[in-house]
Design a protein around this motif. Sequence first.
Motif, PDB file in Angstrom:
ATOM      1  N   SER A 117       0.966  -1.309  -0.037  1.00 40.39           N
ATOM      2  CA  SER A 117      -0.012   0.145   0.108  1.00 40.39           C
ATOM      3  C   SER A 117       0.883   1.214   0.119  1.00 40.39           C
ATOM      4  CB  SER A 117      -0.933  -0.127   1.195  1.00 40.39           C
ATOM      5  OG  SER A 117      -1.326  -1.179   1.714  1.00 40.39           O
ATOM      6  N   LEU A 118       1.840   1.220   0.665  1.00 45.03           N
ATOM      7  CA  LEU A 118       2.888   2.243   0.811  1.00 45.03           C
ATOM      8  C   LEU A 118       3.411   2.605  -0.460  1.00 45.03           C
ATOM      9  CD1 LEU A 118       4.895   4.071   2.521  1.00 45.03           C
ATOM     10  CD2 LEU A 118       6.272   2.179   2.650  1.00 45.03           C
ATOM     11  N   PHE A 119       3.960   1.480  -1.340  1.00 42.36           N
ATOM     12  CA  PHE A 119       4.570   1.888  -2.524  1.00 42.36           C
ATOM     13  C   PHE A 119       3.665   2.180  -3.689  1.00 42.36           C
ATOM     14  CE2 PHE A 119       8.251  -0.050  -0.465  1.00 42.36           C
ATOM     15  CZ  PHE A 119       9.282   0.632  -1.146  1.00 42.36           C
ATOM     16  N   ASP A 120       2.282   1.869  -3.429  1.00 36.41           N
ATOM     17  CA  ASP A 120       0.873   2.214  -4.161  1.00 36.41           C
ATOM     18  C   ASP A 120       0.561   3.663  -4.172  1.00 36.41           C
ATOM     19  OD1 ASP A 120       0.703  -0.371  -5.109  1.00 36.41           O
ATOM     20  OD2 ASP A 120      -0.836  -0.832  -4.020  1.00 36.41           O
ATOM     21  N   LEU A 121       1.091   4.180  -2.937  1.00 37.94           N
ATOM     22  CA  LEU A 121       0.394   5.722  -2.914  1.00 37.94           C
ATOM     23  C   LEU A 121       1.758   6.570  -2.754  1.00 37.94           C
ATOM     24  CD1 LEU A 121      -2.390   4.852  -0.141  1.00 37.94           C
ATOM     25  CD2 LEU A 121      -2.510   5.578  -2.780  1.00 37.94           C
ATOM     26  N   TYR A 122       3.178   6.047  -2.556  1.00 41.95           N
ATOM     27  CA  TYR A 122       4.036   7.379  -2.479  1.00 41.95           C
ATOM     28  C   TYR A 122       4.770   7.137  -3.644  1.00 41.95           C
ATOM     29  CZ  TYR A 122       3.112   8.694   2.487  1.00 41.95           C
ATOM     30  OH  TYR A 122       2.820   9.203   3.727  1.00 41.95           O
ATOM     31  N   PRO A 123       5.586   8.187  -4.048  1.00 39.65           N
ATOM     32  CA  PRO A 123       6.895   8.107  -4.777  1.00 39.65           C
ATOM     33  C   PRO A 123       7.736   7.074  -4.234  1.00 39.65           C
ATOM     34  CG  PRO A 123       6.444  10.436  -4.273  1.00 39.65           C
ATOM     35  CD  PRO A 123       5.552   9.635  -3.334  1.00 39.65           C
ATOM     36  N   LYS A 124       8.475   6.212  -5.302  1.00 37.67           N
ATOM     37  CA  LYS A 124       9.270   5.131  -4.988  1.00 37.67           C
ATOM     38  C   LYS A 124      10.420   5.501  -4.016  1.00 37.67           C
ATOM     39  CE  LYS A 124      11.453   1.341  -7.305  1.00 37.67           C
ATOM     40  NZ  LYS A 124      12.876   1.153  -6.856  1.00 37.67           N
ATOM     41  N   ASP A 125      11.144   6.813  -4.237  1.00 39.69           N
ATOM     42  CA  ASP A 125      12.268   7.157  -3.280  1.00 39.69           C
ATOM     43  C   ASP A 125      11.627   7.232  -1.877  1.00 39.69           C
ATOM     44  OD1 ASP A 125      13.694   7.176  -5.476  1.00 39.69           O
ATOM     45  OD2 ASP A 125      14.209   9.138  -5.642  1.00 39.69           O
ATOM     46  N   LYS A 126      10.600   7.906  -1.762  1.00 39.33           N
ATOM     47  CA  LYS A 126      10.117   8.259  -0.450  1.00 39.33           C
ATOM     48  C   LYS A 126       9.448   7.049   0.332  1.00 39.33           C
ATOM     49  CE  LYS A 126       7.508  11.742   1.778  1.00 39.33           C
ATOM     50  NZ  LYS A 126       6.524  12.923   2.091  1.00 39.33           N
ATOM     51  N   ALA A 127       8.817   6.275  -0.370  1.00 37.97           N
ATOM     52  CA  ALA A 127       8.426   4.941   0.233  1.00 37.97           C
ATOM     53  C   ALA A 127       9.593   4.025   0.491  1.00 37.97           C
ATOM     54  CB  ALA A 127       7.612   3.997  -0.995  1.00 37.97           C
ATOM     55  N   GLU A 128      10.521   3.971  -0.262  1.00 33.05           N
ATOM     56  CA  GLU A 128      11.797   3.348   0.169  1.00 33.05           C
ATOM     57  C   GLU A 128      12.282   3.873   1.820  1.00 33.05           C
ATOM     58  OE1 GLU A 128      13.100   0.631  -0.712  1.00 33.05           O
ATOM     59  OE2 GLU A 128      12.766   0.286  -2.873  1.00 33.05           O
ATOM     60  N   ARG A 129      12.468   5.121   1.738  1.00 31.01           N
ATOM     61  CA  ARG A 129      12.845   5.794   2.977  1.00 31.01           C
ATOM     62  C   ARG A 129      11.856   5.379   3.974  1.00 31.01           C
ATOM     63  NH1 ARG A 129      13.261  10.643   0.908  1.00 31.01           N
ATOM     64  NH2 ARG A 129      11.720  11.587   2.252  1.00 31.01           N
TER      65      ARG A 129
END
Length: 380
Positions: free
Chosen positions: A100-112
Motif C-alpha cells: 500500500s505504501l509503494f502504491d501511494l507514495y513516490p518510490k524514493d520516499k516509499a523506500e525511505r
Amino acid sequence: MEKIIIVGAGLSGATIARMFADGGDTVTVIDKRDTIGGNVYDYVDKNGIRVQVYGPHIFHTDYEDVFEFLSRFTEWNEYEHRVLANVKGTLVPVPFNLKSLFDLYPKDKAERIKERLIAEIGEGNKVSIMQLVQNENKEIREFAQFVYNNIFYLYTKKQWGFSPSQLGKEIMNRVPVYISYEDRYFTDKYQFMPKQGFTEMVSNILRHPRIQLKLGKDAKKIISLYDGKIYLNGKEFEGTLIYTGCVDELFDYKYGVLPYRSLKFKFKTIKKESFQPAAVVNYTTSKKYTRITEFSKFTCEQTDKTDIVKEYSKRFKKGKNIPYYPIPIEKNHIHHKKYADEAKNYSNLYLLGRLAQYKYINMDDAVKNAMDLYRKLKGD
Ligand code: FAD
Ligand code: UDP
C-alpha cells in the motif's frame, strides 16, 4: 413445562442449544425472525449466487475447539479474505501494508519510509494506527497521519459516527498497519467459508431431536421479568432463560435505550462476470457507503451476472431499524452494566451474544462464549 428457553437462533443461541441437546437436555429456541442464523443468514438467489443478507461474513479463528465444533456441521471451502481500499481512486491493500505504501507514495520516499518503519517497528510486525501517529520519529508520524487520513478517518466516521480518536482501542486495533507484505485481512490459523453457506451450517447445528425451534416468535410477547422472577405466558418460569437479544429491550428500556449502529444494504445485480477486483472494497476517502461486497468472490463462482451490496452505516432508531453493532465506548459499557447488573437479580437468566452482552465480537467468539457459558452452567 419448558425447562430451557433460548432466545435467538443466531450463532450464540444455536451453539448453546446444541451443547445442551448433546448433553441430554431438551431446549426450546425462539427467534422473532422467520430465518435462522441471526446475522449470518445467507441464501442462494435467482442468479445462483449465495448472498449474505446482513453483510459480508468470513469465518476465521484461532480457537481449536470452536473450529472443531463447527466442523461437525459443515464442510469448508478454503478462503483467505483480501480487502482493497479505494484511496482517491487508487485501490490499495487493507490492512495497510508495504505494498500500500509503494502504491501511494513516490518510490524514493516509499523506500525511505519503509526503512524507517522496519528500524522503528520491526520487519514483519504489525502496529495500531493510534500508536503509529504518536511515534517519536517525525517522518513516521507524517506517514501515520497520511494513513490515518486516507484509510481510517472517513471510514470510521461513516461507520461509527465518531472519529478514530473518539473510539477506544477495541475498534481501532482490529485493523492494524503491517510492516510487511502481508495482504490478508485476517491472520488466524483457520480461515474458511462453509461449503453450503452459513444458514446450512446453523441449520445442521439446530437439527437435533431435543431442540425445538420456534421461528417468527417475539420472546418479548411471552416473557416478562418482574422482581427477580421470570414469567412465561403469565406463569412463573423456573427453568433457565438464555437471552441473546438486546438487553435494554428485555428490561423494557428501564435505564434508557442502549446506542447501537444500524446498517442499510443496497443490493444490485450487475450484468457482467466481475464487478471489482476483490470481494470487499472499502471506500475510505469518498462515498456515503462504507464498502461494496461482491458475493461471487467468496465462492469463486463464474457466472455472467454478479451480485453486489453497498453498505451504509446508520444511527440505530428503536423500532425503525435493526441494531447490528454495539458501540464499544466507555460510557456505553457503563450504560450496559446497569442492565447486566439488573440481570443478576434473576438467578435463572443468562445474557449471551453480541447484543445481550453488548460486545463487538466475531463469529468465533460468539461460539466460544456460548461454549463457555454451557460449561459454566454444567460446572465444568
Ligand atoms: P445475532 O446474529 O444478532 O442473533 C441474535 C438473534 O436473536 C437474531 O436472530 C434475532 O432475531 C434474535 N432476537 C433478538 N431479540 C429477540 C426477541 N425479542 N425474540 C426472539 N428473537 C430475538 N464475524 C466474523 O467472524 N466475521 C465476519 O466477517 C463478520 N462480519 C460481520 C459483518 C456485519 C455487517 C456484522 C453486523 C457482523 C459481522 N460479524 C462477523 C459478527 C457476527 O455477525 C456476530 O459475531 C455473530 O453473528 C453474533 O451472533 P449472535 O447470535 O450473538 O447475534
Ligand atoms: N477501519 C477503517 N478503514 C478500513 C477498515 C477498517 O477505518 O479500511 C476501521 C473502522 O473503524 C472499522 C474498524 O476499523 O469499523 C474495524 O474494522 P473491521 O473490518 O474489523 O470491522 P467489521 O466490518 O468486521 O465490523
